[in-house]
Design a protein around this motif. Structure first.
Motif, mmCIF file in Angstrom:
data_model
loop_
_atom_site.group_PDB
_atom_site.id
_atom_site.type_symbol
_atom_site.label_atom_id
_atom_site.label_comp_id
_atom_site.label_asym_id
_atom_site.label_seq_id
_atom_site.Cartn_x
_atom_site.Cartn_y
_atom_site.Cartn_z
ATOM 1 N N ARG A 57 0.760 -1.071 -0.025
ATOM 2 C CA ARG A 57 0.099 -0.115 0.153
ATOM 3 C C ARG A 57 0.988 1.298 -0.006
ATOM 4 O O ARG A 57 0.308 2.471 -0.225
ATOM 5 C CB ARG A 57 -0.962 -0.040 1.386
ATOM 6 C CG ARG A 57 -1.897 -1.226 1.134
ATOM 7 C CD ARG A 57 -2.386 -1.536 2.317
ATOM 8 N NE ARG A 57 -3.373 -2.720 2.584
ATOM 9 C CZ ARG A 57 -3.095 -3.949 2.579
ATOM 10 N NH1 ARG A 57 -1.596 -4.279 2.710
ATOM 11 N NH2 ARG A 57 -3.860 -4.887 2.470
ATOM 12 N N PRO A 131 2.792 -12.338 1.059
ATOM 13 C CA PRO A 131 2.222 -10.816 0.691
ATOM 14 C C PRO A 131 2.930 -9.837 1.240
ATOM 15 O O PRO A 131 4.153 -9.823 1.981
ATOM 16 C CB PRO A 131 0.750 -10.958 1.363
ATOM 17 C CG PRO A 131 1.127 -11.846 2.855
ATOM 18 C CD PRO A 131 2.234 -12.936 2.132
ATOM 19 N N PRO A 132 2.539 -8.437 0.808
ATOM 20 C CA PRO A 132 3.412 -7.476 1.196
ATOM 21 C C PRO A 132 3.360 -7.182 2.673
ATOM 22 O O PRO A 132 2.176 -7.629 3.341
ATOM 23 C CB PRO A 132 2.808 -6.075 0.346
ATOM 24 C CG PRO A 132 1.222 -6.977 0.081
ATOM 25 C CD PRO A 132 1.681 -8.132 -0.036
ATOM 26 N N TYR A 139 -2.706 -0.365 6.598
ATOM 27 C CA TYR A 139 -3.742 -1.144 6.011
ATOM 28 C C TYR A 139 -4.916 -0.811 5.807
ATOM 29 O O TYR A 139 -5.924 -1.310 4.946
ATOM 30 C CB TYR A 139 -3.710 -2.354 7.340
ATOM 31 C CG TYR A 139 -2.739 -3.291 7.036
ATOM 32 C CD1 TYR A 139 -2.669 -4.532 5.997
ATOM 33 C CD2 TYR A 139 -1.432 -3.250 7.506
ATOM 34 C CE1 TYR A 139 -1.516 -5.387 5.690
ATOM 35 C CE2 TYR A 139 -0.217 -4.124 7.434
ATOM 36 C CZ TYR A 139 -0.458 -5.149 6.455
ATOM 37 O OH TYR A 139 0.714 -6.041 6.310
ATOM 38 N N TRP A 144 -5.161 -1.293 -3.603
ATOM 39 C CA TRP A 144 -5.034 -2.963 -3.824
ATOM 40 C C TRP A 144 -3.689 -3.147 -3.407
ATOM 41 O O TRP A 144 -2.629 -2.523 -3.778
ATOM 42 C CB TRP A 144 -5.261 -3.075 -5.340
ATOM 43 C CG TRP A 144 -5.438 -4.561 -5.439
ATOM 44 C CD1 TRP A 144 -6.653 -5.323 -5.328
ATOM 45 C CD2 TRP A 144 -4.310 -5.620 -5.813
ATOM 46 N NE1 TRP A 144 -6.307 -6.886 -5.620
ATOM 47 C CE2 TRP A 144 -5.103 -6.742 -5.771
ATOM 48 C CE3 TRP A 144 -2.856 -5.482 -6.028
ATOM 49 C CZ2 TRP A 144 -4.144 -7.974 -6.031
ATOM 50 C CZ3 TRP A 144 -2.097 -6.497 -6.246
ATOM 51 C CH2 TRP A 144 -2.665 -7.701 -6.441
ATOM 52 N N ALA A 145 -3.518 -4.100 -2.772
ATOM 53 C CA ALA A 145 -2.271 -4.808 -2.340
ATOM 54 C C ALA A 145 -2.181 -6.203 -2.661
ATOM 55 O O ALA A 145 -3.208 -6.937 -2.472
ATOM 56 C CB ALA A 145 -1.965 -4.569 -0.976
ATOM 57 N N GLY A 146 -1.070 -6.620 -2.965
ATOM 58 C CA GLY A 146 -0.963 -8.319 -3.214
ATOM 59 C C GLY A 146 0.338 -8.680 -4.000
ATOM 60 O O GLY A 146 1.382 -7.653 -4.047
ATOM 61 N N VAL A 147 0.288 -9.760 -4.638
ATOM 62 C CA VAL A 147 1.496 -10.354 -5.274
ATOM 63 C C VAL A 147 1.178 -10.616 -6.577
ATOM 64 O O VAL A 147 -0.023 -11.171 -6.831
ATOM 65 C CB VAL A 147 1.988 -11.415 -4.824
ATOM 66 C CG1 VAL A 147 3.115 -12.078 -5.338
ATOM 67 C CG2 VAL A 147 2.550 -11.004 -3.302
ATOM 68 N N PRO B 159 -4.282 -11.575 -4.156
ATOM 69 C CA PRO B 159 -4.730 -10.209 -3.391
ATOM 70 C C PRO B 159 -4.006 -10.505 -1.896
ATOM 71 O O PRO B 159 -3.936 -11.625 -1.386
ATOM 72 C CB PRO B 159 -6.180 -10.234 -3.112
ATOM 73 C CG PRO B 159 -6.816 -11.209 -4.324
ATOM 74 C CD PRO B 159 -5.702 -12.221 -4.507
ATOM 75 N N ASP B 160 -3.704 -9.604 -1.236
ATOM 76 C CA ASP B 160 -3.060 -9.540 0.289
ATOM 77 C C ASP B 160 -4.325 -10.078 1.159
ATOM 78 O O ASP B 160 -5.469 -9.719 0.779
ATOM 79 C CB ASP B 160 -2.663 -8.230 0.235
ATOM 80 C CG ASP B 160 -2.132 -8.001 2.183
ATOM 81 O OD1 ASP B 160 -2.447 -8.925 2.827
ATOM 82 O OD2 ASP B 160 -1.650 -6.971 2.363
ATOM 83 N N PRO B 161 -3.945 -10.988 1.783
ATOM 84 C CA PRO B 161 -5.070 -11.852 2.754
ATOM 85 C C PRO B 161 -5.963 -10.450 3.525
ATOM 86 O O PRO B 161 -6.940 -10.960 3.900
ATOM 87 C CB PRO B 161 -4.185 -12.564 3.616
ATOM 88 C CG PRO B 161 -2.969 -12.958 2.964
ATOM 89 C CD PRO B 161 -2.820 -11.860 2.228
ATOM 90 N N ARG B 162 -4.929 -9.389 3.682
ATOM 91 C CA ARG B 162 -5.720 -8.419 4.888
ATOM 92 C C ARG B 162 -6.463 -7.473 3.827
ATOM 93 O O ARG B 162 -6.816 -6.330 4.456
ATOM 94 C CB ARG B 162 -4.742 -7.741 5.784
ATOM 95 C CG ARG B 162 -3.997 -8.585 6.551
ATOM 96 C CD ARG B 162 -3.141 -8.137 7.561
ATOM 97 N NE ARG B 162 -3.757 -7.036 8.416
ATOM 98 C CZ ARG B 162 -3.096 -6.227 9.124
ATOM 99 N NH1 ARG B 162 -1.713 -6.436 9.547
ATOM 100 N NH2 ARG B 162 -3.767 -5.387 9.798
ATOM 101 N N LEU B 163 -6.544 -7.656 2.415
ATOM 102 C CA LEU B 163 -7.311 -6.543 1.599
ATOM 103 C C LEU B 163 -8.778 -6.505 2.107
ATOM 104 O O LEU B 163 -9.533 -7.771 2.086
ATOM 105 C CB LEU B 163 -7.076 -6.957 0.272
ATOM 106 C CG LEU B 163 -7.099 -5.858 -0.800
ATOM 107 C CD1 LEU B 163 -6.072 -4.868 -0.507
ATOM 108 C CD2 LEU B 163 -7.078 -6.448 -2.243
#
Lengths: 188, 188
Positions: A57, A131-132, A139, A144-147, B159-163
């Motif tokens: 993020r 993940p990040p 948070y 959007w955040a992820g890999v 997606p990040d699991p905390r998204l």
């Protein structure tokens, strides 16, 4: 593979094979340096497999997922009976089984080839997965955040235009669809 | 990126962005060395894209298809207003558009980041493409020869699991299926 000539570092892409606690390195450029250094060539071999883009993020926590190893040591030039065996191992490292379905090197080709051996004396490995990891306050940000996973894939083999018609595909390549995916899992 | 500390070469994997005739390099390890070298750090940046395995009829003529560039120069540490701009360029280099959908670096993060700049003063590029080149006599050998093309591919974004549920995919990633293939064609 990194080495130094008159205080200037050089990094050259090459291929390698591991045999016990040493690396064999196909290294024509470095070998020219080695010839002036009877005691061996201080070297650094770094191998990195990129597994994904890590999108956090915050710009600061952007990263990569990867597996990387750095090996430091003094390389020597391989000669004698060890040399064809080392070359065979390099071919096998690139494609298992291939060394048995090609013409092996003759005396002239062996002379024209250079192989370095680097004992694995000092090494460090780094792995990032998952993940990040954002700062806790971030948070809540609406991004959007992820890999984005990345993987080296093989495509359909392309026959040499001069290949005789009807020649069957290399047996070593017969499992090409799974080849790279398997290697990635094994961590080669 | 390769550099030297007390005659030992080091090669560290990192990311970069090009801006005009210089490279920005994200380089925390090298920056520690730089601090002791006011005049700058002799460096070698090597980028290699692997395009395929080249399988010849002889072991000797096995090769790789690849695009590689080697840049030699003296790196300096980036500071002041140039630093956030350089970091932005690195994020954009990894994923175009991403820098506009994340929180940019704050003062503390900027201090904790290191960016090196390497002027492109001396560079060499090597490209190998196409089928294997065997010795003329070897074309009669009964072995399959050709190329196994390789390409870095992106898989489904994770997606990040905390998204938060329902958060739309990053706009910068919306073309992810084509992203890597495009980059390979452009020769980035």
């Amino acid at each position: 593979m990194g080495f130094v000539v008159e205080e200037q570092p050089y990094v050259v892409p090459t291929i390698h094979a591991r045999h016990g606690d040493q690396l064999y390195i196909h290294g024509s450029v470095a070998s020219r340096m080695l010839k002036s250094l009877r005691g061996g060539l201080r070297a650094c071999v770094t191998v990195t497999l990129l597994d994904g883009l890590v999108l956090a993020r915050s710009a600061f926590h952007h990263s990569m997922n990867y597996r990387s190893v750095i090996i430091l040591g003094t390389a020597r030039e391989v000669s004698g009976a060890e040399k064809p065996e080392a070359l065979r191992r390099v071919v096998e490292r690139v494609l298992a089984g291939r060394s048995e379905e090609v013409r092996g090197p003759n005396a002239k080709e062996l002379r024209a080839s250079t192989v370095l051996a680097l004992p694995i004396e000092e090494a460090s490995a780094k792995i990032r997965t998952g993940p990040p990891l954002d700062a806790e306050a971030d948070y809540a940000l609406p991004y959007w955040a992820g890999v984005l996973p990345l993987r080296m894939m093989a495509a359909e083999p392309v026959p040499d235009p001069r290949l005789s018609a009807g020649r069957p595909l290399s047996a070593a390549l017969s499992g090409w669809r799974d080849l790279l995916a398997q290697r990635a899992r094994r961590g080669d």
